[in-house]
Design a protein around this motif. Structure first.
Motif, short mmCIF file in Angstrom:
data_model
loop_
_atom_site.label_atom_id
_atom_site.label_comp_id
_atom_site.label_asym_id
_atom_site.label_seq_id
_atom_site.Cartn_x
_atom_site.Cartn_y
_atom_site.Cartn_z
N GLY A 55 4.34 -32.53 47.24
CA GLY A 55 3.52 -33.31 46.30
C GLY A 55 3.79 -32.91 44.86
O GLY A 55 3.92 -33.76 43.98
N ALA A 56 3.88 -31.60 44.63
CA ALA A 56 4.19 -31.12 43.27
C ALA A 56 5.58 -31.56 42.86
O ALA A 56 5.81 -31.94 41.71
CB ALA A 56 4.07 -29.61 43.22
N SER A 57 6.52 -31.54 43.79
CA SER A 57 7.89 -31.95 43.48
C SER A 57 7.94 -33.42 43.04
O SER A 57 8.64 -33.77 42.09
CB SER A 57 8.79 -31.74 44.71
OG SER A 57 10.12 -32.04 44.39
N ARG A 58 7.17 -34.27 43.70
CA ARG A 58 7.11 -35.69 43.32
C ARG A 58 6.50 -35.85 41.92
O ARG A 58 6.97 -36.65 41.12
CB ARG A 58 6.32 -36.50 44.34
CG ARG A 58 7.08 -36.75 45.62
CD ARG A 58 6.38 -37.76 46.52
NE ARG A 58 5.06 -37.32 46.96
CZ ARG A 58 4.84 -36.53 48.00
NH1 ARG A 58 5.85 -36.08 48.72
NH2 ARG A 58 3.61 -36.21 48.34
N MET A 59 5.45 -35.07 41.64
CA MET A 59 4.82 -35.15 40.32
C MET A 59 5.77 -34.66 39.23
O MET A 59 5.86 -35.26 38.16
CB MET A 59 3.51 -34.36 40.30
CG MET A 59 2.41 -35.05 41.07
SD MET A 59 0.86 -34.14 41.09
CE MET A 59 0.33 -34.27 39.39
N VAL A 60 6.49 -33.59 39.50
CA VAL A 60 7.46 -33.06 38.54
C VAL A 60 8.58 -34.08 38.32
O VAL A 60 8.99 -34.33 37.18
CB VAL A 60 8.02 -31.70 39.00
CG1 VAL A 60 9.25 -31.30 38.21
CG2 VAL A 60 6.94 -30.62 38.88
N ASP B 197 5.05 -23.11 40.95
CA ASP B 197 3.96 -22.82 40.00
C ASP B 197 3.06 -24.04 39.81
O ASP B 197 1.84 -23.93 39.78
CB ASP B 197 4.52 -22.40 38.63
CG ASP B 197 5.25 -21.08 38.66
OD1 ASP B 197 4.87 -20.20 39.46
OD2 ASP B 197 6.20 -20.93 37.86
N VAL B 198 3.69 -25.20 39.66
CA VAL B 198 2.93 -26.45 39.49
C VAL B 198 2.09 -26.70 40.74
O VAL B 198 0.91 -27.05 40.64
CB VAL B 198 3.87 -27.63 39.18
CG1 VAL B 198 3.11 -28.95 39.21
CG2 VAL B 198 4.55 -27.44 37.83
N ALA B 199 2.67 -26.50 41.91
CA ALA B 199 1.95 -26.70 43.17
C ALA B 199 0.72 -25.79 43.23
O ALA B 199 -0.39 -26.25 43.55
CB ALA B 199 2.87 -26.44 44.37
N ARG B 200 0.90 -24.50 42.94
CA ARG B 200 -0.23 -23.56 42.98
C ARG B 200 -1.29 -23.93 41.94
O ARG B 200 -2.48 -23.89 42.22
CB ARG B 200 0.26 -22.14 42.75
CG ARG B 200 0.89 -21.52 43.98
CD ARG B 200 1.24 -20.05 43.78
NE ARG B 200 2.29 -19.86 42.79
CZ ARG B 200 3.59 -20.06 43.02
NH1 ARG B 200 3.99 -20.47 44.20
NH2 ARG B 200 4.49 -19.84 42.07
N ARG B 201 -0.86 -24.27 40.76
CA ARG B 201 -1.78 -24.58 39.67
C ARG B 201 -2.64 -25.80 40.00
O ARG B 201 -3.81 -25.87 39.64
CB ARG B 201 -0.98 -24.84 38.40
CG ARG B 201 -1.80 -24.90 37.19
CD ARG B 201 -1.88 -23.49 36.64
NE ARG B 201 -2.90 -23.45 35.64
CZ ARG B 201 -3.76 -22.46 35.53
NH1 ARG B 201 -3.71 -21.46 36.36
NH2 ARG B 201 -4.65 -22.45 34.60
N LEU B 202 -2.04 -26.78 40.66
CA LEU B 202 -2.74 -28.04 40.94
C LEU B 202 -3.32 -28.11 42.35
O LEU B 202 -3.95 -29.10 42.72
CB LEU B 202 -1.81 -29.24 40.70
CG LEU B 202 -1.27 -29.37 39.27
CD1 LEU B 202 -0.35 -30.58 39.18
CD2 LEU B 202 -2.41 -29.47 38.27
N GLY B 203 -3.09 -27.07 43.14
CA GLY B 203 -3.62 -27.05 44.51
C GLY B 203 -2.94 -28.06 45.41
O GLY B 203 -3.59 -28.68 46.26
#
Length: 146
Positions: free
Chosen positions: A69-74, A58-64
């Motif tokens: 990349g989303a996993s690292r941000m999370v 969800d985070v990946a889709r929301r942030l494009g």
């Protein structure tokens, strides 16, 4: 000015604010723009009615972003104490994200800064114009899924 001039004006504003917003949004010394973006993505997904919470996807889709990349941000937001991972109640194999109290404080601070900035930028406008412009911005954000 014509309606066609709205596009270039919109993107001038986006470029202007993309370089400045993180300085004002982050609440504390350890906060980063990435933390704010991650927390915003989680809270937006949770508002959409999913009882379990948001996922990294969800985070990946929301942030494009891509999944890694989303996993690292999370992971960074979790390490900073803004989100926590747990198992979904419906499917124990699935990991879900929820905001912590610190994450809620960060998002509240971010939204407060955004409201204050809007008020400052439109301080010389009459209330009717401010409300109308705010309505148009909300409409545009909703229509593009932001």
């Amino acid at each position: 000015m014509t309606s066609a001039d709205g596009g270039p004006a919109l993107f001038r504003l986006v470029r202007f604010w993309s370089r400045r917003w993180a300085r004002g949004v982050a609440a504390g010394a350890g906060d980063t723009a990435q933390h704010v973006l991650t927390v915003e993505a989680v809270v937006t997904r949770c508002r959409s009615g999913d009882r379990d919470g948001a996922t990294v996807g969800d985070v990946a889709r929301r942030l494009g972003l891509d999944q890694s990349g989303a996993s690292r941000m999370v992971a960074a937001a979790a390490a900073a104490g803004y989100v926590e991972r747990s198992r979904a109640t419906a499917d124990g194999r699935r990991s879900v994200l929820r905001l912590t109290l610190a994450g809620r404080a960060l998002i509240d601070s971010s939204h407060r800064w955004q409201r204050d900035t809007f008020a400052e930028l439109t301080a010389s406008w009459d209330e009717k114009d401010r409300a109308q412009f705010a309505g148009y911005l909300q409409r545009l954000a909703s229509e593009v899924g932001a």
